[in-house]
Write a protein that holds these residues in place. Sequence first.
Motif, PDB file in Angstrom:
ATOM      1  N   GLN A 161       5.163  11.018  -4.471  1.00 31.85           N
ATOM      2  CA  GLN A 161       4.730   9.711  -3.981  1.00 31.85           C
ATOM      3  C   GLN A 161       3.844   9.949  -2.772  1.00 31.85           C
ATOM      4  O   GLN A 161       4.310  10.437  -1.743  1.00 31.85           O
ATOM      5  CB  GLN A 161       5.985   8.885  -3.644  1.00 31.85           C
ATOM      6  N   ASN A 162       2.556   9.647  -2.906  1.00 27.91           N
ATOM      7  CA  ASN A 162       1.581   9.936  -1.852  1.00 27.91           C
ATOM      8  C   ASN A 162       1.306   8.696  -1.003  1.00 27.91           C
ATOM      9  O   ASN A 162       1.078   7.614  -1.558  1.00 27.91           O
ATOM     10  CB  ASN A 162       0.262  10.407  -2.483  1.00 27.91           C
ATOM     11  N   ASN A 163       1.320   8.863   0.311  1.00 29.91           N
ATOM     12  CA  ASN A 163       1.024   7.752   1.221  1.00 29.91           C
ATOM     13  C   ASN A 163      -0.135   8.124   2.125  1.00 29.91           C
ATOM     14  O   ASN A 163       0.002   9.045   2.948  1.00 29.91           O
ATOM     15  CB  ASN A 163       2.240   7.428   2.097  1.00 29.91           C
ATOM     16  N   GLY A 164      -1.253   7.415   1.963  1.00 31.40           N
ATOM     17  CA  GLY A 164      -2.406   7.659   2.830  1.00 31.40           C
ATOM     18  C   GLY A 164      -3.354   8.683   2.229  1.00 31.40           C
ATOM     19  O   GLY A 164      -2.953   9.574   1.474  1.00 31.40           O
ATOM     20  N   THR A 197       6.698  -1.617   2.096  1.00 28.45           N
ATOM     21  CA  THR A 197       7.389  -2.173   0.924  1.00 28.45           C
ATOM     22  C   THR A 197       8.816  -2.516   1.344  1.00 28.45           C
ATOM     23  O   THR A 197       9.420  -1.782   2.129  1.00 28.45           O
ATOM     24  CB  THR A 197       7.411  -1.121  -0.207  1.00 28.45           C
ATOM     25  N   GLN A 232      -3.403  10.087  -1.488  1.00 29.05           N
ATOM     26  CA  GLN A 232      -3.302   8.794  -2.177  1.00 29.05           C
ATOM     27  C   GLN A 232      -4.705   8.294  -2.516  1.00 29.05           C
ATOM     28  O   GLN A 232      -5.531   8.086  -1.635  1.00 29.05           O
ATOM     29  CB  GLN A 232      -2.574   7.763  -1.295  1.00 29.05           C
ATOM     30  N   LEU A 258       1.240   1.149  -3.920  1.00 29.38           N
ATOM     31  CA  LEU A 258       2.369   2.081  -3.976  1.00 29.38           C
ATOM     32  C   LEU A 258       2.708   2.504  -5.409  1.00 29.38           C
ATOM     33  O   LEU A 258       2.784   1.658  -6.304  1.00 29.38           O
ATOM     34  CB  LEU A 258       3.603   1.406  -3.357  1.00 29.38           C
ATOM     35  N   GLU A 290       0.810  -1.225   0.000  1.00 31.88           N
ATOM     36  CA  GLU A 290       0.000   0.000   0.000  1.00 31.88           C
ATOM     37  C   GLU A 290       0.832   1.258   0.000  1.00 31.88           C
ATOM     38  O   GLU A 290       0.503   2.230  -0.664  1.00 31.88           O
ATOM     39  CB  GLU A 290      -0.922   0.007   1.219  1.00 31.88           C
ATOM     40  N   SER A 291       1.917   1.222   0.783  1.00 32.25           N
ATOM     41  CA  SER A 291       2.630   2.483   0.981  1.00 32.25           C
ATOM     42  C   SER A 291       4.129   2.250   1.033  1.00 32.25           C
ATOM     43  O   SER A 291       4.604   1.108   1.035  1.00 32.25           O
ATOM     44  CB  SER A 291       2.177   3.139   2.293  1.00 32.25           C
ATOM     45  N   ILE A 292       4.861   3.325   1.118  1.00 30.19           N
ATOM     46  CA  ILE A 292       6.324   3.247   1.201  1.00 30.19           C
ATOM     47  C   ILE A 292       6.747   2.496   2.467  1.00 30.19           C
ATOM     48  O   ILE A 292       7.810   1.870   2.503  1.00 30.19           O
ATOM     49  CB  ILE A 292       6.928   4.670   1.147  1.00 30.19           C
ATOM     50  N   ASN A 334      -4.559   2.651  -3.699  1.00 28.31           N
ATOM     51  CA  ASN A 334      -3.821   2.086  -2.560  1.00 28.31           C
ATOM     52  C   ASN A 334      -2.845   0.980  -2.960  1.00 28.31           C
ATOM     53  O   ASN A 334      -2.825  -0.098  -2.356  1.00 28.31           O
ATOM     54  CB  ASN A 334      -4.801   1.586  -1.495  1.00 28.31           C
TER      55      ASN A 334
END
Length: 138
Positions: free
Chosen positions: A82-85, A52, A90, A95, A47-49, A93
């Motif tokens: 790079q958007n997280n959340g 991963t 984001q 990455l 989903e996010s940085i 969902n």
Amino acid sequence: MDCIFCKIVSGDIPASKVYEDKDLIAFLDIAPASKGHVLVIPKKHSESIADTSERVLSSLSIAVRKVSKALLKDNEGVNVLQNNGKAAGQLVNHLHFHVIPRNSGDGLEIAHWHAKKYADGEIIQFQDRIKKHLKETR
Ligand code: AMP
Ligand code: ZN
């Protein structure tokens, strides 16, 4: 899982692919900020940085560099985003890194924010707190 980017990876929905290796694919964003806007995504869903692996993130960053260099042949600059959340904007969902071509006078409002100010003594509180979290983070 109902993930649109996993479906692009599996080929269930089409995408304008520009690059691929064993860990990742890069393809054109269907609703670009500017023409040539590329998304670089891992093949394995995360989903996010933060969730991963370091190995896959390393591969992604090398591919982002490669795509950036390609876009810089036709454009004056690029933004890598790079958007997280949800709070960070984001929408998908899975990455992904945005690599967005930039040219003088293109009028895009990316990476321009209204700067905040720290109150006296406040910056050290943020410094200490982030350093503490970093010590606890692998
Ligand atoms: P974000 O707001 O960072 O989650 O960005 C998601 C991006 O994915 C947006 O720029 C969308 O235009 C792009 N997008 C969504 N669906 C597709 C698709 N099927 N093919 C290519 N890009 C897509
Ligand atoms: Zn996915």
